[in-house]
Design a protein around this motif. Sequence first.
Motif, short mmCIF file in Angstrom:
data_model
loop_
_atom_site.label_atom_id
_atom_site.label_comp_id
_atom_site.label_asym_id
_atom_site.label_seq_id
_atom_site.Cartn_x
_atom_site.Cartn_y
_atom_site.Cartn_z
N LEU A 20 0.85 -1.18 0.00
CA LEU A 20 0.00 0.00 0.00
C LEU A 20 0.89 1.24 0.00
CD1 LEU A 20 -1.96 -2.13 1.47
CD2 LEU A 20 -3.03 -0.11 2.46
N CYS A 23 2.58 2.51 3.54
CA CYS A 23 2.47 1.53 4.63
C CYS A 23 3.83 0.91 4.91
CB CYS A 23 1.45 0.44 4.28
SG CYS A 23 1.22 -0.72 5.65
N CYS A 25 4.20 -1.78 7.08
CA CYS A 25 3.99 -3.07 7.76
C CYS A 25 4.93 -4.12 7.20
CB CYS A 25 2.53 -3.52 7.63
SG CYS A 25 2.11 -4.30 6.06
N CYS A 28 4.12 -5.14 3.52
CA CYS A 28 4.39 -4.08 2.54
C CYS A 28 5.89 -3.81 2.38
CB CYS A 28 3.66 -2.81 2.93
SG CYS A 28 1.87 -2.92 2.65
N HIS A 231 -2.75 -6.60 2.35
CA HIS A 231 -1.45 -6.74 3.02
C HIS A 231 -1.56 -7.45 4.37
CE1 HIS A 231 -1.79 -2.73 5.48
NE2 HIS A 231 -2.96 -3.32 5.32
ZN LIG Z 1 1.06 -2.82 4.72
#
Ligand SMILES: [Zn+2]
Length: 262
Positions: A20, A23, A25, A28, A231
């Motif tokens: 994304l 992002c 995370c 990602c 994700h």
């Molecule tokens: Zn993410």
Amino acid sequence: MTAPGRVAFLGTGTSHGVPLIGCRCAVCTSDDPHDKRTRPSILITGPSGQVLVDTSPDFRQQALRHGVDRLDAVLYTHSHADHIMGFDDLRRFNHLQGAPVACYASEATWSDMRQTFHYVFADKPRTGGGIPEIVVHVIDGPVTVGGMRIVPVPLWHGQMRVLGFRTGGFAYLTDCNRLDDAAWPLLEGVDTLVLDALRDKPHSTHFTVREALDVVERLAPRCAYLTHMTHDLGHRDTSGRLPAGVQLAYDGLVIDVAVAPG
Ligand SMILES: [Zn+2]
Ligand SMILES: [Zn+2]
Ligand SMILES: [Zn+2]
């Protein structure tokens, strides 16, 4: 009777794609190429041609990556942006093939397409800029494209009716959280099933992984592939907890399938 065919997963991500924008995370920022997901689309190669399912916003990059230089038809599942926004790039296939591209969609999808891409369907003379040249086909039953007989499968995407597609032993059911009653008999004996599985947390218009697995259990295909993932689902961790015969699809995956000649 079936014939050998091939399916290329051009994109396996949800509408935002993975990673994304913005992002950080673990999925990602993962180094695993399986965690890079463009917007959802597949290419089916049949006995006498190539059929694209949906023109995603990433269609141009997907076509370049897979060396797609010919399209015999495009089938649309529904009119959400992540499935149609690459429509304008069909222009390139007009140039390559010297002909309009045959496009198939439900009447509801065409109605939305006419609004979203008003410049393609407008009667008034254009003031510069090319448009995709297409032949509109309304799906109201099985279609024959690329030497394949393809059966539309009615699905529910929240309150929206969308289409999955089956040919021979292969079925592609993206963007759904329920199969219409009429879909089950159409999917009997399916060998290779591709199914929407957004994430683990419930969603109003997409199957969760658990819900997708319930459908897989009921239809009992030889193998199943999950697609349209967010994700939340890292490729390696999620793959590790799927039952035998079920895998996460990923961008670039190519599988052999048995199609219905037509
Ligand atoms: Zn993410
Ligand atoms: Zn959708
Ligand atoms: Zn979608």
